[in-house]
Design an enzyme around this catalytic site. Structure first.
Site, PDB file in Angstrom:
ATOM      1  N   SER A 266    -101.402  20.400 -62.402  1.00 42.18           N
ATOM      2  CA  SER A 266    -102.331  19.394 -62.929  1.00 42.18           C
ATOM      3  C   SER A 266    -101.977  17.981 -62.448  1.00 42.18           C
ATOM      4  O   SER A 266    -100.836  17.690 -62.082  1.00 42.18           O
ATOM      5  CB  SER A 266    -102.352  19.463 -64.452  1.00 42.18           C
ATOM      6  OG  SER A 266    -101.050  19.266 -64.935  1.00 42.18           O
ATOM      7  N   GLU A 293    -100.966  19.184 -54.642  1.00 43.33           N
ATOM      8  CA  GLU A 293    -102.389  19.544 -54.762  1.00 43.33           C
ATOM      9  C   GLU A 293    -102.654  19.685 -56.244  1.00 43.33           C
ATOM     10  O   GLU A 293    -101.988  20.470 -56.923  1.00 43.33           O
ATOM     11  CB  GLU A 293    -102.678  20.855 -54.019  1.00 43.33           C
ATOM     12  CG  GLU A 293    -102.434  20.781 -52.514  1.00 43.33           C
ATOM     13  CD  GLU A 293    -103.248  19.703 -51.810  1.00 43.33           C
ATOM     14  OE1 GLU A 293    -104.331  19.332 -52.293  1.00 43.33           O
ATOM     15  OE2 GLU A 293    -102.779  19.193 -50.770  1.00 43.33           O
ATOM     16  N   CYS A 327    -108.767  25.812 -59.101  1.00 46.23           N
ATOM     17  CA  CYS A 327    -108.864  24.348 -58.991  1.00 46.23           C
ATOM     18  C   CYS A 327    -110.203  23.971 -58.367  1.00 46.23           C
ATOM     19  O   CYS A 327    -110.719  22.888 -58.583  1.00 46.23           O
ATOM     20  CB  CYS A 327    -107.713  23.825 -58.156  1.00 46.23           C
ATOM     21  SG  CYS A 327    -107.522  24.752 -56.648  1.00 46.23           S
TER      22      CYS A 327
HETATM   23  P1  NAD Z   1     -99.596  22.736 -64.950  1.00 47.11           P
HETATM   24  O1  NAD Z   1     -99.662  21.308 -64.531  1.00 47.11           O
HETATM   25  O2  NAD Z   1     -99.598  23.040 -66.406  1.00 47.11           O
HETATM   26  O3  NAD Z   1     -98.258  23.410 -64.378  1.00 47.11           O
HETATM   27  C1  NAD Z   1     -97.972  23.411 -63.006  1.00 47.11           C
HETATM   28  C2  NAD Z   1     -96.474  23.543 -62.836  1.00 47.11           C
HETATM   29  O4  NAD Z   1     -95.862  22.336 -63.287  1.00 47.11           O
HETATM   30  C3  NAD Z   1     -95.854  24.672 -63.663  1.00 47.11           C
HETATM   31  O5  NAD Z   1     -94.809  25.269 -62.939  1.00 47.11           O
HETATM   32  C4  NAD Z   1     -95.332  23.940 -64.865  1.00 47.11           C
HETATM   33  O6  NAD Z   1     -94.264  24.606 -65.520  1.00 47.11           O
HETATM   34  C5  NAD Z   1     -94.876  22.646 -64.250  1.00 47.11           C
HETATM   35  N1  NAD Z   1     -94.793  21.530 -65.198  1.00 47.11           N
HETATM   36  C6  NAD Z   1     -95.510  21.344 -66.333  1.00 47.11           C
HETATM   37  N2  NAD Z   1     -95.138  20.198 -66.917  1.00 47.11           N
HETATM   38  C7  NAD Z   1     -94.188  19.650 -66.145  1.00 47.11           C
HETATM   39  C8  NAD Z   1     -93.412  18.470 -66.221  1.00 47.11           C
HETATM   40  N3  NAD Z   1     -93.565  17.611 -67.236  1.00 47.11           N
HETATM   41  N4  NAD Z   1     -92.516  18.218 -65.254  1.00 47.11           N
HETATM   42  C9  NAD Z   1     -92.375  19.080 -64.218  1.00 47.11           C
HETATM   43  N5  NAD Z   1     -93.067  20.220 -64.087  1.00 47.11           N
HETATM   44  C10 NAD Z   1     -93.967  20.497 -65.042  1.00 47.11           C
HETATM   45  O7  NAD Z   1    -100.778  23.498 -64.197  1.00 47.11           O
HETATM   46  P2  NAD Z   1    -101.229  24.998 -64.347  1.00 47.11           P
HETATM   47  O8  NAD Z   1    -101.930  25.143 -65.659  1.00 47.11           O
HETATM   48  O9  NAD Z   1    -100.160  25.941 -64.004  1.00 47.11           O
HETATM   49  O10 NAD Z   1    -102.308  25.068 -63.170  1.00 47.11           O
HETATM   50  C11 NAD Z   1    -103.587  24.535 -63.315  1.00 47.11           C
HETATM   51  C12 NAD Z   1    -103.685  23.170 -62.670  1.00 47.11           C
HETATM   52  O11 NAD Z   1    -103.332  23.265 -61.294  1.00 47.11           O
HETATM   53  C13 NAD Z   1    -105.118  22.648 -62.682  1.00 47.11           C
HETATM   54  O12 NAD Z   1    -105.102  21.269 -62.936  1.00 47.11           O
HETATM   55  C14 NAD Z   1    -105.602  22.943 -61.273  1.00 47.11           C
HETATM   56  O13 NAD Z   1    -106.672  22.122 -60.840  1.00 47.11           O
HETATM   57  C15 NAD Z   1    -104.353  22.725 -60.488  1.00 47.11           C
HETATM   58  N6  NAD Z   1    -104.390  23.441 -59.208  1.00 47.11           N
HETATM   59  C16 NAD Z   1    -104.697  22.740 -58.086  1.00 47.11           C
HETATM   60  C17 NAD Z   1    -104.776  23.375 -56.868  1.00 47.11           C
HETATM   61  C18 NAD Z   1    -105.121  22.613 -55.622  1.00 47.11           C
HETATM   62  O14 NAD Z   1    -104.974  23.171 -54.534  1.00 47.11           O
HETATM   63  N7  NAD Z   1    -105.560  21.369 -55.728  1.00 47.11           N
HETATM   64  C19 NAD Z   1    -104.541  24.748 -56.795  1.00 47.11           C
HETATM   65  C20 NAD Z   1    -104.218  25.439 -57.959  1.00 47.11           C
HETATM   66  C21 NAD Z   1    -104.138  24.777 -59.159  1.00 47.11           C
END
Ligand code: NAD
Length: 541
Positions: A266, A293, A327
């Protein structure tokens, strides 16, 4: 020692299998699913050559049946993260100096293992862990991952071939060194392929990695780890830690040897990571590479000249496949007044045919959302739309978390083009629709461009070439992946390099040479064959 300019096998996209009833691939994936459903695995941390069981464990449960436990995984403490960094750094010299064709062979082998003996297993794991239908699992965990591995090897060789000019007496060479330090890969829940690619792409270019998968994807991450091991990724090259993301991240970002972050997730988290890296900048030996991303608020814009059936079929696929948790998923749509009655009727008819439930039943098109947090958030937005005067739930709107986290595919109609669900990334099967007057086409282009902070994907539908041209120009900064008469999801490696700008990421295009370039630090070598012995130039007389 390299004794040849080796050609690699030409990268080709892995064909998507169709999983017809009783086909060999269907039988194999059901068998793997049933076995994995009943097995109860225990996933340790992978640090160097060790598998570490800390005893502090968390259960893994499928989103479509959250009371069923398919295994446990172990959570790292700070000391384990420090150990992972130390192991990565110890492995660095040997790995960075390994000839490129050996690294290529490892990851090409990984691709073939997934294409063959691990295909059913990695698909079944993705169906169980992330509640993907078989088709969604196949295009992600099998095909996209295979494509990443094959194409990245090809892109690596293209990068290495990119060399400067030389003269007869001076030979110029560029060496694509891995970064000096280690790379931190943080991966999201939603794509098994992304989870594997973020550590693998950096490792392919000669880097050592600490990888932190999402808590919601550990079950399928375990299959990736098994594949990497069998393919021959040496111990210490990709170290895997699970647990508190803040503690893990803070420990890693405090290391002077932190050299780059490969993140997908995110937007908010990525901005926090960037801030922390900035705060620690005086600590690092090298300026870290920051590749991320992130989120999207992806649009479908329909011109009055469009074909209604095409619009509806692609809107349903774009918005509701994998429960809208791509995403790239369409989450806001702009339809013209003239077509709206026909679109609404067709959409209602088609949505009524969609079945929802466990991915084990292949006739289900929609399954469950990833976890309770996501379910509760989506339910809250749906309830709000039911209550708000400027919004109306016209299709779906039901939800139930008694067995799995099921949210019905939902369409919200709004009269307010800046309504909260037109702007905010919800990450679920909720599409918000705004109807514009046909004569306001030019204004709606500006509206689409200015409504959200994101710029990941977007699609325009039209049979009028002038309108397509106008939209292509007006929306040039609104999406990093722009689709014409197609859904905004389903980018294929080697075909549509993927990534967005604005708040959607650094747009380093996963599955392209551009991304791999972020994981090297070129060294230029100039060699002079006949070296001057007199400092004087002729003009000095
Ligand atoms: P998320 O942000 O909840 O988690 C992503 C990763 O970050 C996980 O491994 C999580 O444990 C880690 N994380 C969470 N909080 C953190 C922090 N405070 N510090 C460090 N790491 C932390 O996202 P998600 O729910 O796993 O995935 C969905 C999100 O990913 C959506 O926003 C989606 O749009 C995005 N996404 C983007 C793409 C792209 O190519 N642009 C592709 C896939 C997913």
């Amino acid at each position: 020692m390299l004794k040849g300019f080796f050609n690699i096998p030409k990268a080709v996209n892995e064909p998507v299998k169709s999983y017809l009833p009783d086909s060999p691939e269907t039988v194999a994936v059901h068998k793997a699913y049933n076995a994995m459903w009943n097995e109860k695995i225990d996933v340790p941390l992978y640090i160097g050559s060790e598998e570490i069981r800390t005893g502090n464990t968390r259960n893994m449960t499928p989103p479509h049946d959250h009371k069923h436990i398919v295994g446990t995984y172990h959570l790292a403490e700070k000391s384990h993260v420090e150990k992972a960094i130390a192991n990565a750094l110890e492995s660095r010299t040997k790995w960075a100096n390994m000839a490129w064709e050996q690294r290529a062979a490892i990851f090409l082998k990984a691709a073939e293992l997934i294409a063959g003996p691990y295909r059913a297993k990695i698909n079944a794991a993705t169906m169980i862990a992330q509640s993907k239908t078989i088709h969604q699992a196949e295009i992600d965990a099998a095909c996209e991952l295979i494509d990443f591995l094959r194409y990245n090897v090809e892109f690596m060789t293209q990068i290495y071939k990119d060399q400067p000019s030389s003269n007869s007496d001076v030979w110029n060479r560029v060496e694509y060194r891995p970064l000096e330090g280690f790379v931190y890969a943080i991966t999201p829940f939603n794509f098994t392929a992304i989870a594997a690619n973020l550590p693998a792409s950096a490792a392919l270019m000669g880097n050592v990695v600490v990888w932190k998968p999402s808590d919601s994807q550990v079950f399928s991450a375990k299959v990736i780890i098994d594949v990497f091991k069998e393919a021959g990724v040496p111990d210490g090259v990709i170290n895997v830690v699970f647990g508190d993301p803040v503690m893990i991240t803070d420990t890693i970002l405090a290391s002077p040897d932190f050299a780059g972050i490969h993140y997908t997730g995110s937007t908010f988290v990525f901005k926090e990571l960037w801030k922390k890296i900035g705060e620690n900048i005086h600590t690092y030996k090298t300026y870290p590479r920051i590749v991320g991303e992130t989120g999207g608020k992806d649009f479908i814009l329909v011109h009055p000249s469009s074909n209604v059936k095409q619009v509806v079929a692609n809107t349903i696929r774009g918005a509701f496949e994998f429960q809208g948790q791509k995403c790239s998923a369409a989450s806001r749509a702009y339809f013209p007044t003239s077509l709206w009655p026909a679109i609404k009727e067709e959409m209602g008819k088609e949505l009524a045919t969609i079945k929802q439930g466990s991915p084990q039943n292949f006739s289900n098109f929609v399954t469950a959302v990833i976890h309770e947090g996501s379910f509760d958030k989506l339910a809250k937005y749906i309830d709000q739309a039911k209550a708000d005067a400027d919004a109306e739930v016209i299709f779906g709107g039901n939800y139930d978390k008694s067995v799995g986290y099921f949210i019905e595919p939902t369409v919200i109609l709004t009269t307010n083009p800046k309504y909260t669900t037109m702007e905010t990334e919800l990450f679920g099967p909720v599409l918000t629709v705004y109807i514009y007057e046909d004569k306001d086409w030019a204004d709606v282009l500006k509206l689409v461009d200015s409504t959200s902070e994101y710029a990941l994907t977007g699609a325009v539908f039209s049979q009028d070439r002038y309108a397509i041209e106008e939209a292509t120009i007006a929306l040039q900064n609104s999406a990093g992946n722009f689709y014409i008469n197609d859904k905004p999801t389903g980018a294929v490696v080697g075909m549509q390099p993927f990534g967005g700008a604005r708040a959607s990421g650094t747009n380093d295009k996963a599955g392209s040479a551009q991304n791999l370039l972020r994981w090297v630090s070129p060294r230029t070598i100039k060699e002079t064959f006949v070296t001057p012995t007199d400092y004087r130039y002729p003009f000095l007389g």
